[in-house]
Design an enzyme around this catalytic site. Sequence first.
Site, mmCIF file in Angstrom:
data_model
loop_
_atom_site.group_PDB
_atom_site.id
_atom_site.type_symbol
_atom_site.label_atom_id
_atom_site.label_comp_id
_atom_site.label_asym_id
_atom_site.label_seq_id
_atom_site.Cartn_x
_atom_site.Cartn_y
_atom_site.Cartn_z
ATOM 1 N N CYS A 242 95.422 51.753 44.534
ATOM 2 C CA CYS A 242 95.813 52.366 43.261
ATOM 3 C C CYS A 242 95.681 51.361 42.116
ATOM 4 O O CYS A 242 96.523 50.479 41.959
ATOM 5 C CB CYS A 242 97.259 52.869 43.358
ATOM 6 S SG CYS A 242 97.861 53.554 41.800
ATOM 7 N N CYS B 251 98.504 51.602 39.506
ATOM 8 C CA CYS B 251 99.770 50.988 39.935
ATOM 9 C C CYS B 251 99.684 49.458 39.892
ATOM 10 O O CYS B 251 100.628 48.792 39.479
ATOM 11 C CB CYS B 251 100.118 51.373 41.374
ATOM 12 S SG CYS B 251 99.845 53.092 41.780
ATOM 13 N N ASP B 252 98.574 48.894 40.344
ATOM 14 C CA ASP B 252 98.533 47.455 40.620
ATOM 15 C C ASP B 252 97.593 46.652 39.723
ATOM 16 O O ASP B 252 97.584 45.420 39.794
ATOM 17 C CB ASP B 252 98.100 47.236 42.090
ATOM 18 C CG ASP B 252 99.083 47.868 43.058
ATOM 19 O OD1 ASP B 252 100.279 47.917 42.723
ATOM 20 O OD2 ASP B 252 98.653 48.323 44.121
#
Length: 322
Positions: free
Chosen positions: A149, A152-153
């Site tokens: 992701c 997300c990261d």
Amino acid sequence: MSFSLGSFSKSAPSGEEKKVKVLVLGSGPAGLTAALYAARAELEPVVLTGMEFGGQAALTHTIENYPGFPDGVGGSELGDLFQRQAERFGAKVEFDTANSVDLSSRPYKVVADNGTYLADSLVIATGARSNHLNIPGEVELTGKGVSYCATCDGWFFKDKRVVVVGGGDSALEEAIFLTRFATKVTIIHRRDSLRAGKVLQKRAFDNPKIEFIWNTVVEEATGTEKLALLKLRNLETGESTNHETEGLFIFIGHTPNTQMFVGQLDMDDLGYIHSNMYMETNKPGVFVAGEVADSHFRQVITSAGMGAAAAIQATHFLEKES
Ligand code: NAP
């Protein structure tokens, strides 16, 4: 994400069997659209969100191809809007996850973390999850450099060099997103041509921060505290090389979240649930929507459309009985 946990309904207490006319499993575009339509039919649908509210769409930084948003819309923001719209007409969205279903007789029984539901009809919109490469080091280094992701990261890789694996729309879209943070994004693809659409291909080829390594697979990820090195193999020459990187983002397709329904619903070999154009499964009153039944389109708009169709059919199904 922009939604607040406080906006979710309280689930049925353990032990209590809660009767519902329409139970929607999943809170991605398919599930929340089904809830909107069922709510507007005054069926008081209950949505069990699953672990990932908003589904995969909520993990997308910007959705540029959902009609009505000419400047794009954040994935989690769109999920939030879907939720608000469904709730406005009486849908209940519960932060709860279904663990097992019994489709042997109606009402269908669904056991979730926080309660048990008896549903006159079901809309299954449990979506799909990211595939793994299944290489040594992948599991151990997930969260330590290996990710599925970018939204997300990606931030953790500011001013670093990262690798993206895959040649589809997801890989390119996420690679382009990662160029916001990383100094260089290397896309490693097992063939020498991309599966992704032409618009994304052009954007990726034109991006000076993106480079490609073709006909190559990642065979191993290594690092002690965090990812440090990838072992690559060129499929044409057989040559193995090492590639230093702190980030490995894997976008190589998806697997439908349908384990709960194995043996109860007809599926294809990959686990996608069979349905007809009315979103009906082989069980009366059980409908599907979104990526649990769609390995082909996989768009927010098509999933939402399937959700609407499933809820309309659930409404007809229940009307015939009353
Ligand atoms: P996908 O289209 O199935 O592409 C998966 C990619 O991963 C392919 O390039 C495939 O290689 C590669 N791959 C698969 N298994 C691999 C393995 N074990 N090792 C190395 N590479 C592997 O998946 P996706 O990109 O997630 O897209 C899924 C669907 O969502 C598509 O229909 C896509 O159009 C849609 N989507 C659309 C958008 C958008 O419209 N903006 C964004 C994201 C996704 P091969 O090409 O060699 O098979």
